[in-house]
Scaffold this motif. Structure first.
Motif, PDB file in Angstrom:
ATOM      1  N   LYS A  70      54.713  22.589 115.891  1.00 21.25           N
ATOM      2  CA  LYS A  70      55.053  23.843 116.561  1.00 21.25           C
ATOM      3  C   LYS A  70      55.837  24.915 115.580  1.00 21.25           C
ATOM      4  O   LYS A  70      56.507  24.492 114.769  1.00 21.25           O
ATOM      5  N   PHE A  71      55.485  26.174 115.781  1.00 19.94           N
ATOM      6  CA  PHE A  71      55.835  27.234 114.993  1.00 19.94           C
ATOM      7  C   PHE A  71      56.612  27.887 115.784  1.00 19.94           C
ATOM      8  O   PHE A  71      56.409  28.413 116.964  1.00 19.94           O
ATOM      9  N   LEU A  72      57.791  28.712 114.930  1.00 22.74           N
ATOM     10  CA  LEU A  72      58.372  29.795 115.384  1.00 22.74           C
ATOM     11  C   LEU A  72      58.391  30.968 114.372  1.00 22.74           C
ATOM     12  O   LEU A  72      58.470  30.869 113.346  1.00 22.74           O
ATOM     13  N   ILE A  73      57.966  32.279 114.853  1.00 23.56           N
ATOM     14  CA  ILE A  73      57.842  33.475 114.068  1.00 23.56           C
ATOM     15  C   ILE A  73      59.123  34.260 114.359  1.00 23.56           C
ATOM     16  O   ILE A  73      59.199  34.614 115.363  1.00 23.56           O
ATOM     17  N   VAL A  74      59.693  34.692 113.340  1.00 23.32           N
ATOM     18  CA  VAL A  74      60.772  35.523 113.506  1.00 23.32           C
ATOM     19  C   VAL A  74      60.658  36.755 112.905  1.00 23.32           C
ATOM     20  O   VAL A  74      60.744  36.843 111.532  1.00 23.32           O
ATOM     21  N   GLY A  75      60.811  37.907 113.444  1.00 22.83           N
ATOM     22  CA  GLY A  75      60.726  39.282 112.780  1.00 22.83           C
ATOM     23  C   GLY A  75      61.400  40.347 113.683  1.00 22.83           C
ATOM     24  O   GLY A  75      60.593  40.676 114.672  1.00 22.83           O
ATOM     25  N   THR A  76      62.640  40.865 113.414  1.00 18.39           N
ATOM     26  CA  THR A  76      63.135  41.895 114.476  1.00 18.39           C
ATOM     27  C   THR A  76      63.108  42.978 114.042  1.00 18.39           C
ATOM     28  O   THR A  76      63.726  43.985 114.859  1.00 18.39           O
ATOM     29  N   ASN A  77      62.901  43.509 112.920  1.00 17.99           N
ATOM     30  CA  ASN A  77      62.770  44.917 112.524  1.00 17.99           C
ATOM     31  C   ASN A  77      61.827  45.720 113.299  1.00 17.99           C
ATOM     32  O   ASN A  77      60.627  45.259 113.649  1.00 17.99           O
ATOM     33  N   ASN A  78      62.031  46.920 113.530  1.00 14.32           N
ATOM     34  CA  ASN A  78      61.354  47.667 114.275  1.00 14.32           C
ATOM     35  C   ASN A  78      59.701  47.776 114.057  1.00 14.32           C
ATOM     36  O   ASN A  78      58.915  47.969 114.970  1.00 14.32           O
ATOM     37  N   LYS A  79      59.638  47.696 112.567  1.00 12.09           N
ATOM     38  CA  LYS A  79      58.144  47.882 112.192  1.00 12.09           C
ATOM     39  C   LYS A  79      57.413  46.526 112.556  1.00 12.09           C
ATOM     40  O   LYS A  79      56.028  46.513 112.417  1.00 12.09           O
ATOM     41  N   GLY A 154      60.169  35.319 123.946  1.00  8.75           N
ATOM     42  CA  GLY A 154      59.167  34.765 123.112  1.00  8.75           C
ATOM     43  C   GLY A 154      59.294  33.362 122.699  1.00  8.75           C
ATOM     44  O   GLY A 154      58.633  32.569 122.389  1.00  8.75           O
ATOM     45  N   ILE A 155      60.443  32.697 123.508  1.00  6.70           N
ATOM     46  CA  ILE A 155      60.547  31.157 123.322  1.00  6.70           C
ATOM     47  C   ILE A 155      60.831  30.583 124.706  1.00  6.70           C
ATOM     48  O   ILE A 155      61.475  29.431 124.695  1.00  6.70           O
ATOM     49  N   GLN A 156      60.476  31.155 125.602  1.00  2.00           N
ATOM     50  CA  GLN A 156      60.555  30.838 127.082  1.00  2.00           C
ATOM     51  C   GLN A 156      59.952  29.394 127.228  1.00  2.00           C
ATOM     52  O   GLN A 156      60.462  28.709 128.139  1.00  2.00           O
ATOM     53  N   TYR A 157      58.805  28.999 126.497  1.00  2.00           N
ATOM     54  CA  TYR A 157      58.251  27.774 126.646  1.00  2.00           C
ATOM     55  C   TYR A 157      58.615  26.829 125.531  1.00  2.00           C
ATOM     56  O   TYR A 157      58.149  25.698 125.358  1.00  2.00           O
ATOM     57  N   MET A 158      59.871  27.068 124.804  1.00  3.80           N
ATOM     58  CA  MET A 158      59.954  26.207 123.736  1.00  3.80           C
ATOM     59  C   MET A 158      60.955  25.159 124.233  1.00  3.80           C
ATOM     60  O   MET A 158      62.005  25.569 124.994  1.00  3.80           O
ATOM     61  N   THR A 159      60.752  23.859 124.085  1.00  8.25           N
ATOM     62  CA  THR A 159      61.282  22.841 124.867  1.00  8.25           C
ATOM     63  C   THR A 159      62.250  22.043 123.670  1.00  8.25           C
ATOM     64  O   THR A 159      62.900  21.178 124.090  1.00  8.25           O
ATOM     65  N   ASP A 160      62.143  22.273 122.604  1.00  7.01           N
ATOM     66  CA  ASP A 160      62.405  21.590 121.371  1.00  7.01           C
ATOM     67  C   ASP A 160      62.681  22.431 120.122  1.00  7.01           C
ATOM     68  O   ASP A 160      62.139  23.647 119.960  1.00  7.01           O
ATOM     69  N   LEU A 161      63.331  21.969 119.153  1.00  8.88           N
ATOM     70  CA  LEU A 161      63.522  22.642 117.719  1.00  8.88           C
ATOM     71  C   LEU A 161      62.049  22.908 117.143  1.00  8.88           C
ATOM     72  O   LEU A 161      61.150  21.872 117.235  1.00  8.88           O
ATOM     73  N   PRO A 162      61.739  24.021 116.514  1.00  7.47           N
ATOM     74  CA  PRO A 162      60.461  24.021 116.000  1.00  7.47           C
ATOM     75  C   PRO A 162      60.232  23.140 114.689  1.00  7.47           C
ATOM     76  O   PRO A 162      61.347  22.861 114.257  1.00  7.47           O
ATOM     77  N   ASP A 163      59.136  23.175 114.266  1.00  6.74           N
ATOM     78  CA  ASP A 163      58.643  22.101 113.198  1.00  6.74           C
ATOM     79  C   ASP A 163      58.650  23.130 112.033  1.00  6.74           C
ATOM     80  O   ASP A 163      59.284  22.584 110.787  1.00  6.74           O
ATOM     81  N   ILE A 164      58.307  24.203 111.886  1.00 11.25           N
ATOM     82  CA  ILE A 164      58.112  25.313 110.847  1.00 11.25           C
ATOM     83  C   ILE A 164      58.695  26.435 111.439  1.00 11.25           C
ATOM     84  O   ILE A 164      58.297  26.923 112.541  1.00 11.25           O
ATOM     85  N   VAL A 165      59.266  27.350 110.621  1.00  7.82           N
ATOM     86  CA  VAL A 165      59.975  28.649 111.159  1.00  7.82           C
ATOM     87  C   VAL A 165      59.156  29.733 110.000  1.00  7.82           C
ATOM     88  O   VAL A 165      59.609  29.412 108.761  1.00  7.82           O
ATOM     89  N   ILE A 166      58.627  30.726 110.550  1.00  6.04           N
ATOM     90  CA  ILE A 166      58.080  31.680 109.546  1.00  6.04           C
ATOM     91  C   ILE A 166      58.555  32.991 109.896  1.00  6.04           C
ATOM     92  O   ILE A 166      59.093  33.473 110.865  1.00  6.04           O
ATOM     93  N   ILE A 167      59.382  33.433 108.747  1.00  7.17           N
ATOM     94  CA  ILE A 167      60.527  34.573 108.942  1.00  7.17           C
ATOM     95  C   ILE A 167      59.935  35.865 108.113  1.00  7.17           C
ATOM     96  O   ILE A 167      59.693  35.978 106.948  1.00  7.17           O
ATOM     97  N   ILE A 168      59.754  36.927 108.969  1.00  6.83           N
ATOM     98  CA  ILE A 168      59.465  38.333 108.205  1.00  6.83           C
ATOM     99  C   ILE A 168      60.686  38.949 107.882  1.00  6.83           C
ATOM    100  O   ILE A 168      61.577  39.403 108.567  1.00  6.83           O
ATOM    101  N   ASP A 169      60.766  39.333 106.667  1.00  2.16           N
ATOM    102  CA  ASP A 169      62.127  40.043 106.158  1.00  2.16           C
ATOM    103  C   ASP A 169      63.139  39.001 106.063  1.00  2.16           C
ATOM    104  O   ASP A 169      64.228  39.176 106.994  1.00  2.16           O
ATOM    105  N   GLN A 170      63.239  38.173 105.191  1.00  2.00           N
ATOM    106  CA  GLN A 170      64.249  37.311 104.989  1.00  2.00           C
ATOM    107  C   GLN A 170      65.621  37.866 104.879  1.00  2.00           C
ATOM    108  O   GLN A 170      66.758  37.180 105.320  1.00  2.00           O
TER     109      GLN A 170
END
Length: 236
Positions: A70-79, A154-170
């Motif tokens: 399972k993956f989690l993608i994180v990117g909160t800047n406006n663009k 965006g994580i409403q169906y996440m039932t456990d910690l993700p296996d890999i996290v992809i981060i946009i804008d470290q």
């Protein structure tokens, strides 16, 4: 060498502005190996290296997805926000694109409680629209639901910690990155010239400000995830 062919094209990366870094005064010296030149006061990223790391990242997410990870993608800047949401939905990944709530992963029990509250409110809204409650109480619950939708939708169906996290804008998502490091969750980070390439498992040197650059990187990763999901279904 990449194990699969991901059609990563240097000319397309140039057109997308993937190579354009930050102002030369705003850089992290650890990025020096990934910078090829200075031009008009900005650093230029070496796209050959970007292509290699992006290929490695695509290999990683493909094989992870093919094993049902399972993956989690994180990117909160406006663009990035809308791109992250669309890419995540396409690849059936969880995502955070509005605001990272501190402790979202490291304090997972609290996050689970919030998610359950979110689900309960959604169910109640569908059943009655809160019409059985006094107007003031109904308004308060609607506002609470809207807030939960914004931050946890965006994580409403996440039932456990993700296996890999992809981060946009470290740089902007440093809190999320630190939580992954604390928990030992593998990360793939899009890193601009002001970032630390040593913090993530795979760092992809690229412009994290331009929509075209973010879209290019996300499209490649999403394609690899979708291919992996298809392999997983075939083998199930």
């Amino acid at each position: 060498m990449t194990k699969r062919y991901w059609n990563i094209n240097l000319e397309e990366m140039l057109e997308a502005g993937v190579h354009l870094g930050h102002d030369t005064r705003k850089w992290n010296p650890k990025m020096a190996p990934y910078i090829s030149a200075k031009r008009k006061g900005i650093h230029i990223t070496n796209l050959t290296g970007t292509a290699r790391f992006l290929s490695e990242a695509c290999d990683l997410v493909f094989y992870a997805a093919s094993r049902g990870k399972k993956f989690l993608i994180v990117g909160t800047n406006n663009k990035a926000a809308n791109l992250v949401a669309r890419a995540s939905i396409k690849a059936r990944c969880h995502y955070v694109n509005k605001k990272w709530l501190a402790g979202m992963l490291t304090n997972w029990s609290t996050t689970e409680t919030r998610l359950q509250k979110f689900r309960d409110l959604r169910i109640e809204q569908k059943r009655s629209g809160f019409n059985h409650l006094p107007k003031r109480d109904a308004t308060m619950l609607k506002r609470q639901l809207a807030r939960l939708q914004t931050y946890l939708g965006g994580i409403q169906y996440m039932t456990d910690l993700p296996d890999i996290v992809i981060i946009i804008d470290q740089h902007k998502e440093y809190t999320a990155l630190r939580e992954c490091l604390t928990l030992g969750i593998p990360t793939i980070c899009l890193i601009d010239t002001n970032c630390d390439p040593n913090l993530s498992d795979i760092s992809i040197p690229a412009n994290d400000d331009a929509i075209s650059s973010i879209r290019y990187i996300l499209n490649k990763l999403v394609f690899a995830i979708c291919e992996g999901h298809f392999r997983y279904i075939l083998n199930s």
